[in-house]
Design a protein around this motif. Structure first.
Motif, PDB file in Angstrom:
ATOM      1  N   ALA A  30      31.474  22.159  38.157  1.00 18.91           N
ATOM      2  CA  ALA A  30      32.325  21.768  37.029  1.00 18.91           C
ATOM      3  C   ALA A  30      33.482  20.932  37.542  1.00 18.91           C
ATOM      4  O   ALA A  30      33.891  21.045  38.677  1.00 18.91           O
ATOM      5  CB  ALA A  30      32.848  23.011  36.314  1.00 18.91           C
ATOM      6  N   GLU A  61      28.990  21.745  24.753  1.00 20.22           N
ATOM      7  CA  GLU A  61      30.314  21.642  25.373  1.00 20.22           C
ATOM      8  C   GLU A  61      30.214  21.468  26.889  1.00 20.22           C
ATOM      9  O   GLU A  61      31.134  20.948  27.512  1.00 20.22           O
ATOM     10  CB  GLU A  61      31.171  22.858  25.031  1.00 20.22           C
ATOM     11  N   THR A  62      29.113  21.927  27.472  1.00 18.41           N
ATOM     12  CA  THR A  62      28.890  21.716  28.905  1.00 18.41           C
ATOM     13  C   THR A  62      27.490  21.170  29.118  1.00 18.41           C
ATOM     14  O   THR A  62      26.555  21.517  28.397  1.00 18.41           O
ATOM     15  CB  THR A  62      29.057  23.010  29.730  1.00 18.41           C
ATOM     16  N   GLY A  65      26.793  22.062  33.989  1.00 16.42           N
ATOM     17  CA  GLY A  65      27.981  22.723  34.499  1.00 16.42           C
ATOM     18  C   GLY A  65      29.258  21.916  34.355  1.00 16.42           C
ATOM     19  O   GLY A  65      30.323  22.353  34.785  1.00 16.42           O
ATOM     20  N   LEU A  66      29.190  20.757  33.728  1.00 17.52           N
ATOM     21  CA  LEU A  66      30.359  19.893  33.542  1.00 17.52           C
ATOM     22  C   LEU A  66      30.876  20.022  32.110  1.00 17.52           C
ATOM     23  O   LEU A  66      30.104  19.982  31.153  1.00 17.52           O
ATOM     24  CB  LEU A  66      30.003  18.433  33.827  1.00 17.52           C
ATOM     25  N   ALA A  67      32.194  20.151  31.979  1.00 18.46           N
ATOM     26  CA  ALA A  67      32.819  20.295  30.666  1.00 18.46           C
ATOM     27  C   ALA A  67      32.856  18.958  29.932  1.00 18.46           C
ATOM     28  O   ALA A  67      32.970  17.892  30.544  1.00 18.46           O
ATOM     29  CB  ALA A  67      34.241  20.839  30.823  1.00 18.46           C
ATOM     30  N   ARG A  68      32.776  19.043  28.611  1.00 19.36           N
ATOM     31  CA  ARG A  68      32.859  17.845  27.775  1.00 19.36           C
ATOM     32  C   ARG A  68      34.233  17.215  27.928  1.00 19.36           C
ATOM     33  O   ARG A  68      35.254  17.903  28.000  1.00 19.36           O
ATOM     34  CB  ARG A  68      32.605  18.223  26.320  1.00 19.36           C
ATOM     35  N   TRP A  81      30.769  14.046  29.877  1.00 15.46           N
ATOM     36  CA  TRP A  81      30.976  15.336  30.524  1.00 15.46           C
ATOM     37  C   TRP A  81      31.405  15.078  31.957  1.00 15.46           C
ATOM     38  O   TRP A  81      30.888  14.169  32.620  1.00 15.46           O
ATOM     39  CB  TRP A  81      29.680  16.157  30.506  1.00 15.46           C
TER      40      TRP A  81
END
Length: 170
Positions: A30, A61-62, A65-68, A81
């Protein structure tokens, strides 16, 4: 093989073609910035823009494993993301490579994807473009984060729920 005719069908990510094996080699972490600069595609027809707006609301939203990340300019046609690690643009014009029968494609969770490995001169990574849907959607993944083919699962789920099957006229 053209995605407009007979896409390669993949039921499980473990069955992805050898050219994508590198994508599953490592896990993403992330992170990223608070904002990503994403140029929206040229204004699509109203029906396509409506499908993209519906997709925008359903995007996860992910991803991998990366957040928006908030996009600049804000648009229902774009999403990102992990900063600009993974960038989605909906409502793009039909890619010319979509008609090339030698292009590789995968089919994940009911969505056909054209697969293009990007050369190092353009930053490397991969570009995936949906086919057989009423709106073309492209997802570009940078070289550093092109390690997890699982990202297509969540994106495919959102696309299959909001963008009907068919051949886009745009």
């Amino acid at each position: 093989m053209s995605l407009h005719h007979r896409p390669l069908r993949v039921r499980a990510l473990s069955a992805l073609p050898a050219s994508m094996a590198v994508l599953a080699a490592a896990a993403c972490t992330a992170g990223g910035s608070d904002e990503a600069r994403v140029d929206p595609p040229p204004t699509p027809p109203a029906a396509v823009a409506g499908l993209c707006a519906a997709l925008h609301k359903e995007l996860p939203e992910t991803v991998a494993g990366l957040a928006r990340t908030r996009t600049e300019p804000e648009s229902d046609l774009t999403a990102a993301w992990g900063g600009s690690a993974i960038v989605l643009r909906c409502g793009i014009p039909k890619p010319p490579k979509m008609l090339d029968p030698k292009q590789e494609g995968v089919h994940v969770n009911g969505v056909a994807w054209l697969l293009e490995k990007l050369d190092d001169g353009s930053g490397g990574g991969f570009r995936f473009t949906t086919g057989l849907r009423l709106a073309y959607t492209e997802v570009q993944v940078d070289k550093e984060h092109a390690t997890d083919a699982g990202m297509l699962v969540g994106l495919s789920t959102a696309i299959s729920a909001t963008v009907p099957e068919g051949i886009a006229s745009y």
